[in-house]
Motif scaffolding. Structure first.
Motif, PDB file in Angstrom:
ATOM      1  N   GLU A 275     -21.298 -39.032 -12.737  1.00 39.83           N
ATOM      2  CA  GLU A 275     -20.565 -39.512 -11.563  1.00 39.83           C
ATOM      3  C   GLU A 275     -19.069 -39.224 -11.706  1.00 39.83           C
ATOM      4  O   GLU A 275     -18.422 -38.762 -10.771  1.00 39.83           O
ATOM      5  CB  GLU A 275     -20.780 -41.024 -11.395  1.00 39.83           C
ATOM      6  CG  GLU A 275     -22.220 -41.424 -11.123  1.00 39.83           C
ATOM      7  CD  GLU A 275     -22.600 -41.264  -9.652  1.00 39.83           C
ATOM      8  OE1 GLU A 275     -21.724 -40.954  -8.825  1.00 39.83           O
ATOM      9  OE2 GLU A 275     -23.796 -41.421  -9.345  1.00 39.83           O
TER      10      GLU A 275
ATOM     11  N   GLU B  93     -17.338 -40.875  -5.820  1.00 40.81           N
ATOM     12  CA  GLU B  93     -18.170 -40.530  -6.981  1.00 40.81           C
ATOM     13  C   GLU B  93     -17.469 -40.923  -8.288  1.00 40.81           C
ATOM     14  O   GLU B  93     -18.096 -41.465  -9.197  1.00 40.81           O
ATOM     15  CB  GLU B  93     -18.521 -39.039  -6.993  1.00 40.81           C
ATOM     16  CG  GLU B  93     -19.340 -38.552  -5.794  1.00 40.81           C
ATOM     17  CD  GLU B  93     -20.725 -39.183  -5.664  1.00 40.81           C
ATOM     18  OE1 GLU B  93     -21.056 -40.106  -6.429  1.00 40.81           O
ATOM     19  OE2 GLU B  93     -21.476 -38.764  -4.763  1.00 40.81           O
TER      20      GLU B  93
ATOM     21  N   HIS C 109     -17.811 -44.476  -8.836  1.00 42.01           N
ATOM     22  CA  HIS C 109     -19.148 -44.827  -9.359  1.00 42.01           C
ATOM     23  C   HIS C 109     -19.133 -44.720 -10.887  1.00 42.01           C
ATOM     24  O   HIS C 109     -19.651 -45.590 -11.581  1.00 42.01           O
ATOM     25  CB  HIS C 109     -20.226 -43.889  -8.807  1.00 42.01           C
ATOM     26  CG  HIS C 109     -20.398 -43.975  -7.317  1.00 42.01           C
ATOM     27  ND1 HIS C 109     -21.157 -43.082  -6.599  1.00 42.01           N
ATOM     28  CD2 HIS C 109     -19.904 -44.862  -6.417  1.00 42.01           C
ATOM     29  CE1 HIS C 109     -21.129 -43.415  -5.321  1.00 42.01           C
ATOM     30  NE2 HIS C 109     -20.362 -44.484  -5.189  1.00 42.01           N
TER      31      HIS C 109
ATOM     32  N   ILE D  77     -23.261 -48.820  -5.082  1.00 42.76           N
ATOM     33  CA  ILE D  77     -23.331 -47.364  -5.255  1.00 42.76           C
ATOM     34  C   ILE D  77     -24.431 -46.781  -4.361  1.00 42.76           C
ATOM     35  O   ILE D  77     -24.216 -45.765  -3.691  1.00 42.76           O
ATOM     36  CB  ILE D  77     -23.567 -46.985  -6.740  1.00 42.76           C
ATOM     37  CG1 ILE D  77     -22.369 -47.426  -7.595  1.00 42.76           C
ATOM     38  CG2 ILE D  77     -23.784 -45.481  -6.892  1.00 42.76           C
ATOM     39  CD1 ILE D  77     -22.496 -47.111  -9.086  1.00 42.76           C
TER      40      ILE D  77
ATOM     41  N   GLU E 192     -24.192 -43.744  -1.700  1.00 38.99           N
ATOM     42  CA  GLU E 192     -24.986 -42.512  -1.814  1.00 38.99           C
ATOM     43  C   GLU E 192     -25.713 -42.218  -0.504  1.00 38.99           C
ATOM     44  O   GLU E 192     -25.832 -41.056  -0.112  1.00 38.99           O
ATOM     45  CB  GLU E 192     -25.996 -42.594  -2.973  1.00 38.99           C
ATOM     46  CG  GLU E 192     -25.439 -42.992  -4.336  1.00 38.99           C
ATOM     47  CD  GLU E 192     -24.430 -42.016  -4.944  1.00 38.99           C
ATOM     48  OE1 GLU E 192     -23.858 -41.192  -4.218  1.00 38.99           O
ATOM     49  OE2 GLU E 192     -24.214 -42.105  -6.168  1.00 38.99           O
TER      50      GLU E 192
HETATM   51 FE   LIG Z   1     -22.476 -41.315  -6.995  1.00 38.18          FE
END
Ligand SMILES: [Fe+2]
Ligand SMILES: [Fe+2]
Length: 283
Positions: free
Chosen positions: A34, A65, A68, A147, A151
């Motif tokens: 990530e 990202e 994350h 998360i 996504e």
């Molecule tokens: Fe991610």
């Protein structure tokens, strides 16, 4: 632009008695991949040269990202106090690099690139949903839920851009299917296996793809339930232009579930074999 921030997570609710030791190595490895999102954004911006809308979207996507990675990395440090997220990521970064110097997509077209992105977001959306449902640890549950929602939004983002490019590039159904299947097949490549190595194994241990992918998948695949695969298959079908909730999708989901169970059992057998000499030594 982000939908949540690492500081907003209720870190003080962490409950060590609820930590499943099988989940800790997965969280640490996922944090690596990530966190590497910003490199991928550089590549995407090169592939989508001359598309300012997409550039802005890719920049915001990468910020999420990276976040994350930071949230998972922080949880990994709390769950395993001897572990250092920054050090592990530095090892990962030094040993695993995506080719950012591309002039065109490695998928052959911009539509193809976006379909590949849809596959990745389908995978992560299903995976974090599965982890959120499986874990009893409240902080990890919260982080995985946050998360997973990101996504799914990423999937929609890339899907919308893909539709825009599809109207121009007119990729055939078979070409789209080939890209989608190809990207799904890559999930057992080095990206995750090497992340598992850097985040869970001592630097003195030589990297082995087979050992590390078994270490990762043998644990990760255990957390999936059929409903996650069913939902994911709907997203795959939608990405290639098929009816997401039809009979064919249901059939494919059942086939994929069988395949996953078979792979999972093979990876778990490899994991047990790996642990056997250590257990014998300890006895
Ligand atoms: Fe991610
Ligand atoms: Fe994502």
């Amino acid at each position: 632009m982000k939908h949540w921030r690492v500081e907003q997570v209720s870190w003080d609710r962490f409950d060590p008695s609820k930590v499943d030791p099988e989940i800790v190595p997965l969280v640490k490895a996922a944090a690596m991949v990530e966190r590497n999102g910003d490199d991928y954004a550089i590549y995407l911006k090169r592939v989508f040269r001359g598309d300012p809308d997409f550039h802005l979207a890719a920049e915001n996507w990468a910020l999420e990202e990276v976040q994350h990675g930071d949230a998972l990395g922080r949880w990994g440090e709390i769950a395993d106090p001897g572990w250092n997220y920054a050090e592990a990521f530095a090892r990962y970064r030094a040993g695993y690099k995506i080719d950012i110097n591309a002039d065109a997509s490695i998928r052959g077209s911009r539509t193809g690139e976006l379909i590949a992105r849809c596959m990745v977001e389908t995978g992560t959306s299903s995976y974090y949903t599965a982890l959120a449902e499986a874990t009893e640890e409240p902080v990890l549950k919260e982080v995985c839920r946050l998360i997973a929602a990101d996504e799914y939004r990423h999937f929609k983002l890339f899907y919308d851009h893909m539709k825009r490019y599809l109207a121009r590039e007119d990729l055939s159904f078979l070409q789209r299917l080939k890209v989608a299947a190809g990207r799904i097949g890559e999930s057992e490549d080095d990206e995750l296996a090497f992340a598992f190595h850097c985040s869970n194994e001592d630097p003195s241990t030589p990297y082995s793809h087979d050992r590390c992918i078994a270490g990762y998948m043998g644990r990760a695949m255990n957390f999936y339930r059929f409903r996650h695969i069913e939902r994911g298959m709907g997203m795959v079908f939608k990405s290639v232009g098929l009816e997401p909730r039809g009979r064919l999708s249901a059939l494919a989901a059942r086939g994929a579930w069988r395949l996953l169970c078979w792979r999972r059992d093979r990876f778990r057998a490899a994991l047990l074999q790996e642990a056997a000499p250590a257990l014998a030594q300890a006895a």
